[in-house]
Design a protein around this motif. Sequence first.
Motif, short mmCIF file in Angstrom:
data_model
loop_
_atom_site.label_atom_id
_atom_site.label_comp_id
_atom_site.label_asym_id
_atom_site.label_seq_id
_atom_site.Cartn_x
_atom_site.Cartn_y
_atom_site.Cartn_z
N ASP A 112 -5.56 62.50 39.24
CA ASP A 112 -5.76 63.90 39.61
C ASP A 112 -4.76 64.36 40.68
N GLY A 113 -3.52 63.90 40.58
CA GLY A 113 -2.46 64.38 41.45
C GLY A 113 -2.33 63.67 42.77
N VAL A 114 -3.18 62.70 43.07
CA VAL A 114 -3.14 61.99 44.34
C VAL A 114 -2.94 60.51 44.07
N SER A 115 -2.07 59.88 44.82
CA SER A 115 -1.81 58.45 44.65
C SER A 115 -3.06 57.64 44.96
N SER A 116 -3.34 56.64 44.13
CA SER A 116 -4.54 55.83 44.29
C SER A 116 -4.22 54.54 45.04
N PHE A 117 -4.91 54.29 46.15
CA PHE A 117 -4.73 53.06 46.91
C PHE A 117 -5.24 51.86 46.13
N TRP A 118 -6.31 52.05 45.33
CA TRP A 118 -6.97 50.95 44.64
C TRP A 118 -6.39 50.65 43.27
N GLY A 119 -5.41 51.42 42.85
CA GLY A 119 -4.81 51.17 41.55
C GLY A 119 -5.57 51.86 40.42
N CYS A 173 -19.12 62.67 37.03
CA CYS A 173 -18.49 63.98 36.89
C CYS A 173 -17.94 64.46 38.23
N GLU A 174 -17.07 63.66 38.83
CA GLU A 174 -16.37 64.03 40.05
C GLU A 174 -14.92 63.61 39.90
N LYS A 175 -14.00 64.53 40.14
CA LYS A 175 -12.59 64.21 39.97
C LYS A 175 -12.16 63.14 40.97
N ASN A 176 -11.29 62.25 40.50
CA ASN A 176 -10.90 61.10 41.30
C ASN A 176 -9.80 61.42 42.30
N TYR A 177 -9.92 60.87 43.49
CA TYR A 177 -8.89 60.92 44.53
C TYR A 177 -8.42 62.34 44.84
N VAL A 178 -9.37 63.25 44.91
CA VAL A 178 -9.04 64.64 45.25
C VAL A 178 -8.83 64.80 46.75
N HIS A 179 -9.63 64.11 47.55
CA HIS A 179 -9.63 64.30 49.00
C HIS A 179 -8.90 63.19 49.75
N SER A 180 -8.78 62.03 49.15
CA SER A 180 -8.16 60.90 49.84
C SER A 180 -7.66 59.88 48.83
N ALA A 181 -6.57 59.22 49.15
CA ALA A 181 -6.05 58.16 48.30
C ALA A 181 -6.87 56.89 48.41
N TYR A 182 -7.75 56.82 49.42
CA TYR A 182 -8.54 55.62 49.67
C TYR A 182 -9.97 55.71 49.11
N VAL A 183 -10.38 56.91 48.71
CA VAL A 183 -11.74 57.10 48.20
C VAL A 183 -11.66 57.81 46.85
N ALA A 184 -12.07 57.13 45.80
CA ALA A 184 -11.97 57.69 44.46
C ALA A 184 -12.90 58.89 44.29
N GLU A 185 -14.18 58.70 44.61
CA GLU A 185 -15.17 59.77 44.46
C GLU A 185 -15.83 59.99 45.83
N SER A 199 -23.01 50.45 46.03
CA SER A 199 -22.73 51.74 45.40
C SER A 199 -21.56 52.45 46.08
N MET A 200 -21.51 52.36 47.40
CA MET A 200 -20.39 52.96 48.14
C MET A 200 -19.07 52.32 47.73
N LEU A 201 -19.05 51.00 47.64
CA LEU A 201 -17.82 50.30 47.26
C LEU A 201 -17.38 50.69 45.85
N TYR A 202 -18.35 50.79 44.97
CA TYR A 202 -18.03 51.14 43.58
C TYR A 202 -17.43 52.54 43.48
N HIS A 203 -18.09 53.52 44.08
CA HIS A 203 -17.61 54.89 43.94
C HIS A 203 -16.34 55.14 44.76
N ALA A 204 -16.12 54.35 45.78
CA ALA A 204 -14.90 54.50 46.57
C ALA A 204 -13.69 53.93 45.83
N THR A 205 -13.91 52.93 44.98
CA THR A 205 -12.79 52.22 44.34
C THR A 205 -12.72 52.40 42.83
N LEU A 206 -13.88 52.59 42.19
CA LEU A 206 -13.98 52.64 40.72
C LEU A 206 -13.36 51.39 40.07
#
Length: 255
Positions: A3-10, A19-31, A75-82
């Motif tokens: 979604d236009g942002v570099s992903s730290f987690w790959g 239903c939340e776009k990935n890495y919109v607010h931070s490269a370190y948190v997917a959702e 759950s936090m780890l999962y949604h932060a990294t996917l």
Amino acid sequence: MEDGVSSFWGPVTSSIECCEKNYVHSAYVAELYNTISNIPCIMLALIGLINCLWQRCEKRFSVLYTSNLILTIGSMLYHATLQHVFQQSDETPLVWEMLLYIYILYSPDWHYRSTIPTFIFLYGAVFGIFHFLLDLGIGFKVHFVILCLLCAPRAYKYYLYTDNIKARRLAKLYVATLIVGCLCWLSDRLFCKAISDWPINPQGHALWHLLMGFSSYFANTFLMFCRAQQRGWTPKIVNFLGFLPYVTIEKSKSQ
């Protein structure tokens, strides 16, 4: 790039996305919303655990609140990294938690005090291994629903045999938050395409986290009250700051 942002987690490796776009607010948190919505759940689990230890409740409830804590952190780890590995840390603890509820709900009628807990522990361990290796997918969901259905009749029996108004209110709050939370989860899953076109995403999965955090807390508090009554103690339900219910227990000096 998500979604236009570099992903730290790959690249995303989990088999399920919300239903939340990935890495919109931070490269370190997917959702972001699905991640931070677990924070109130962690706080509720810690409050319950501290009160359980303070009131010297049975160890089963300390384990239950610790399970809540592990689940929300997973759950936090999962949604932060996917990432697939953290998907298991979100899903497998759900099954472990339901097995704990089955143990607590049915234990008064069990005659084999050590055999049943051992079986439940081994069952949970074997399931965790199989789910990690095979990624059971829909099988996990069906299995989880079956465990929930096994708890339902026994929980209703506890409700029927409890005449305390505040305890009954807790049971009703548990059911209400569970139903609304499930509706939020289903809406997020089934209507994601339509929701994505809305000006504001209602973040149904994040609301599911929040409501399930309260639902678990209400269920745990209700069971603590009922179990204290079974043990012949004198439990009371009081409200912290007039809002958050918790159990206080008075034991005889011999206990």
